[in-house]
Design a protein around this motif. Structure first.
Motif, PDB file in Angstrom:
ATOM      1  N   LYS A 164       0.989  -1.182   0.184  1.00  0.00           N
ATOM      2  CA  LYS A 164      -0.037   0.044  -0.089  1.00  0.00           C
ATOM      3  C   LYS A 164       0.841   1.079   0.153  1.00  0.00           C
ATOM      4  CE  LYS A 164      -3.788  -2.024   2.261  1.00  0.00           C
ATOM      5  NZ  LYS A 164      -5.410  -1.812   2.626  1.00  0.00           N
ATOM      6  N   ALA A 165       0.403   2.369  -0.505  1.00  0.00           N
ATOM      7  CA  ALA A 165       0.970   3.672  -0.701  1.00  0.00           C
ATOM      8  C   ALA A 165       1.204   4.189   0.771  1.00  0.00           C
ATOM      9  CB  ALA A 165       0.342   4.452  -1.670  1.00  0.00           C
ATOM     10  N   LYS A 166       2.388   4.530   0.978  1.00  0.00           N
ATOM     11  CA  LYS A 166       2.779   5.201   2.585  1.00  0.00           C
ATOM     12  C   LYS A 166       2.178   6.512   2.503  1.00  0.00           C
ATOM     13  CE  LYS A 166       6.354   1.970   3.377  1.00  0.00           C
ATOM     14  NZ  LYS A 166       5.472   0.832   3.674  1.00  0.00           N
ATOM     15  N   VAL A 167       1.051   7.148   3.391  1.00  0.00           N
ATOM     16  CA  VAL A 167       0.718   8.329   3.395  1.00  0.00           C
ATOM     17  C   VAL A 167       1.080   8.895   4.879  1.00  0.00           C
ATOM     18  CG1 VAL A 167      -1.320   9.630   3.637  1.00  0.00           C
ATOM     19  CG2 VAL A 167      -1.081   7.967   1.816  1.00  0.00           C
ATOM     20  N   ALA A 168       1.643  10.131   4.910  1.00  0.00           N
ATOM     21  CA  ALA A 168       1.849  10.704   6.193  1.00  0.00           C
ATOM     22  C   ALA A 168       0.844  11.981   6.374  1.00  0.00           C
ATOM     23  CB  ALA A 168       2.876  11.277   6.201  1.00  0.00           C
ATOM     24  N   VAL A 169       0.073  11.955   7.306  1.00  0.00           N
ATOM     25  CA  VAL A 169      -1.198  13.069   7.536  1.00  0.00           C
ATOM     26  C   VAL A 169      -0.581  14.218   8.441  1.00  0.00           C
ATOM     27  CG1 VAL A 169      -3.473  13.661   8.056  1.00  0.00           C
ATOM     28  CG2 VAL A 169      -2.692  11.296   7.026  1.00  0.00           C
ATOM     29  N   LEU A 170      -0.754  15.426   8.076  1.00  0.00           N
ATOM     30  CA  LEU A 170      -0.283  16.515   8.857  1.00  0.00           C
ATOM     31  C   LEU A 170      -1.533  16.963   9.476  1.00  0.00           C
ATOM     32  CD1 LEU A 170       2.708  18.222   6.939  1.00  0.00           C
ATOM     33  CD2 LEU A 170       2.743  16.247   8.498  1.00  0.00           C
ATOM     34  N   ILE A 171      -1.567  17.466  10.743  1.00  0.00           N
ATOM     35  CA  ILE A 171      -2.867  18.194  11.329  1.00  0.00           C
ATOM     36  C   ILE A 171      -2.355  19.243  12.171  1.00  0.00           C
ATOM     37  CG2 ILE A 171      -4.338  16.064  11.407  1.00  0.00           C
ATOM     38  CD1 ILE A 171      -3.663  15.784  14.083  1.00  0.00           C
ATOM     39  N   SER A 172      -3.329  19.979  12.550  1.00  0.00           N
ATOM     40  CA  SER A 172      -3.149  21.124  13.588  1.00  0.00           C
ATOM     41  C   SER A 172      -4.056  20.878  14.748  1.00  0.00           C
ATOM     42  CB  SER A 172      -2.955  22.433  12.993  1.00  0.00           C
ATOM     43  OG  SER A 172      -2.062  22.777  12.212  1.00  0.00           O
ATOM     44  N   GLY A 173      -5.227  20.158  14.608  1.00  0.00           N
ATOM     45  CA  GLY A 173      -6.411  20.289  15.441  1.00  0.00           C
ATOM     46  C   GLY A 173      -6.912  18.903  15.770  1.00  0.00           C
ATOM     47  N   THR A 174      -8.323  18.780  15.624  1.00  0.00           N
ATOM     48  CA  THR A 174      -8.914  17.733  15.947  1.00  0.00           C
ATOM     49  C   THR A 174      -8.735  16.545  15.399  1.00  0.00           C
ATOM     50  OG1 THR A 174     -10.758  19.357  16.246  1.00  0.00           O
ATOM     51  CG2 THR A 174     -11.344  17.322  16.616  1.00  0.00           C
ATOM     52  N   GLY A 175      -8.574  16.911  13.859  1.00  0.00           N
ATOM     53  CA  GLY A 175      -7.934  15.559  13.148  1.00  0.00           C
ATOM     54  C   GLY A 175      -9.153  14.620  12.751  1.00  0.00           C
ATOM     55  N   THR A 176     -10.476  15.277  12.799  1.00  0.00           N
ATOM     56  CA  THR A 176     -11.333  14.374  12.043  1.00  0.00           C
ATOM     57  C   THR A 176     -11.246  14.007  10.776  1.00  0.00           C
ATOM     58  OG1 THR A 176     -12.890  16.186  11.438  1.00  0.00           O
ATOM     59  CG2 THR A 176     -13.189  15.553  13.779  1.00  0.00           C
ATOM     60  N   ASN A 177     -10.692  14.722   9.915  1.00  0.00           N
ATOM     61  CA  ASN A 177     -10.344  14.113   8.553  1.00  0.00           C
ATOM     62  C   ASN A 177      -9.178  13.455   8.475  1.00  0.00           C
ATOM     63  OD1 ASN A 177     -11.940  15.803   5.977  1.00  0.00           O
ATOM     64  ND2 ASN A 177     -11.381  17.290   7.850  1.00  0.00           N
ATOM     65  N   MET A 178      -8.263  13.501   9.412  1.00  0.00           N
ATOM     66  CA  MET A 178      -7.393  12.548   9.642  1.00  0.00           C
ATOM     67  C   MET A 178      -7.854  11.160  10.092  1.00  0.00           C
ATOM     68  SD  MET A 178      -5.635  10.676  12.134  1.00  0.00           S
ATOM     69  CE  MET A 178      -5.974  11.897  13.509  1.00  0.00           C
ATOM     70  N   ALA A 179      -8.880  11.063  11.025  1.00  0.00           N
ATOM     71  CA  ALA A 179      -9.678   9.835  11.293  1.00  0.00           C
ATOM     72  C   ALA A 179     -10.348   9.248  10.191  1.00  0.00           C
ATOM     73  CB  ALA A 179     -10.445  10.124  12.477  1.00  0.00           C
ATOM     74  N   ALA A 180     -11.093  10.123   9.397  1.00  0.00           N
ATOM     75  CA  ALA A 180     -11.690   9.702   8.223  1.00  0.00           C
ATOM     76  C   ALA A 180     -10.732   8.892   7.141  1.00  0.00           C
ATOM     77  CB  ALA A 180     -12.631  10.837   7.487  1.00  0.00           C
ATOM     78  N   LEU A 181      -9.548   9.528   6.826  1.00  0.00           N
ATOM     79  CA  LEU A 181      -8.639   8.833   6.128  1.00  0.00           C
ATOM     80  C   LEU A 181      -7.996   7.644   6.685  1.00  0.00           C
ATOM     81  CD1 LEU A 181      -6.424  11.940   5.015  1.00  0.00           C
ATOM     82  CD2 LEU A 181      -8.110  10.707   3.586  1.00  0.00           C
TER      83      LEU A 181
END
Ligand code: GAR
Length: 209
Positions: A1-18
């Motif tokens: 699988k392609a390796k994805v890093a996520v950058l966040i500053s706050g709650t991270g609901t979009n990160m959670a969706a990903l």
């Protein structure tokens, strides 16, 4: 699988969706790191509980390019192939954008090119727009600029406030970002990656008689 890093500053609901979308067996990406310029970002705790490596460091008192070089170091060390910005509220240095250009996406809470920057929902309401919405785009040096890959319009209802509209747009964001990222990595992943996958599959084949 392609390796994805996520950058966040706050709650991270979009990160959670990903992250939750990545749990599907047929998802073409995996989240290998969640990094933040806010060490107390709630999203870091969530990612950590899910067993994802995290990194958080305050950017305060550091020059933008120095801080971004530290982020870049973390991304490289983790073997990052793609970067997903998900509520990362820092403007990135030109060097960092150049380093990841073509491999970094952002989600923005407006129908780009409308309302780059902050206060997107209030600006859409004040303008009398029929729709707000969200966009996923490839990151280029301009803020909230770069080719748009996908958008979801969200109707503005009578009496909507910035808060009520933001809630529905965020719901739309969570549905838009994972499939858009998945389609992007499928399209962009390198020949090296494909070769690796073919090797993995070949190794998994039963021995011929
Ligand atoms: C999201 O609505 C995202 O579109 C926005 O921040 C929010 C983060 O929420 N991003 C920007 O405004 C970037 N210009 P989350 O931390 O719950 O994902």
């Amino acid at each position: 699988k392609a390796k994805v890093a996520v950058l966040i500053s706050g709650t991270g609901t979009n990160m959670a969706a990903l992250l939750y979308a990545a749990k599907a067996a047929d998802c073409p990406y995996e989240i290998i790191l969640v990094a933040s310029n806010a060490p107390d970002a709630p999203g870091l705790k969530l990612a950590s509980a899910e067993g994802i490596p995290t990194w958080g460091l305050s950017h305060k008192g550091m020059k933008r390019d120095v801080f971004d070089a530290l982020v870049d170091e973390q991304l490289r060390a983790a073997g990052t192939e793609f970067v997903a910005l998900a509520g990362y509220m820092r403007i990135l240095s030109d060097d960092f954008v150049a380093r990841w250009q073509g491999r970094m996406l952002n989600i923005h809470p407006s129908l780009l090119p409308l309302y780059k920057g902050l206060d997107t929902h209030q600006r859409a309401i004040d303008a009398g727009d029929a729709f707000g919405g969200c966009s996923v785009h490839i990151v280029t040096p301009g803020v909230d600029d770069g080719p748009v890959l996908a958008q979801t319009p969200v109707a503005i209802a009578p009496g909507d406030t910035a808060e009520s509209l933001a809630k529905r747009v965020q719901f739309a964001e969570h549905q838009l970002y994972p499939p858009t990222l998945a389609a992007f990595v499928m399209r962009e992943r390198s020949p090296d990656y494909l070769l690796g996958r073919v090797r993995d599959l070949a190794m998994a084949l039963p021995e011929a008689d």
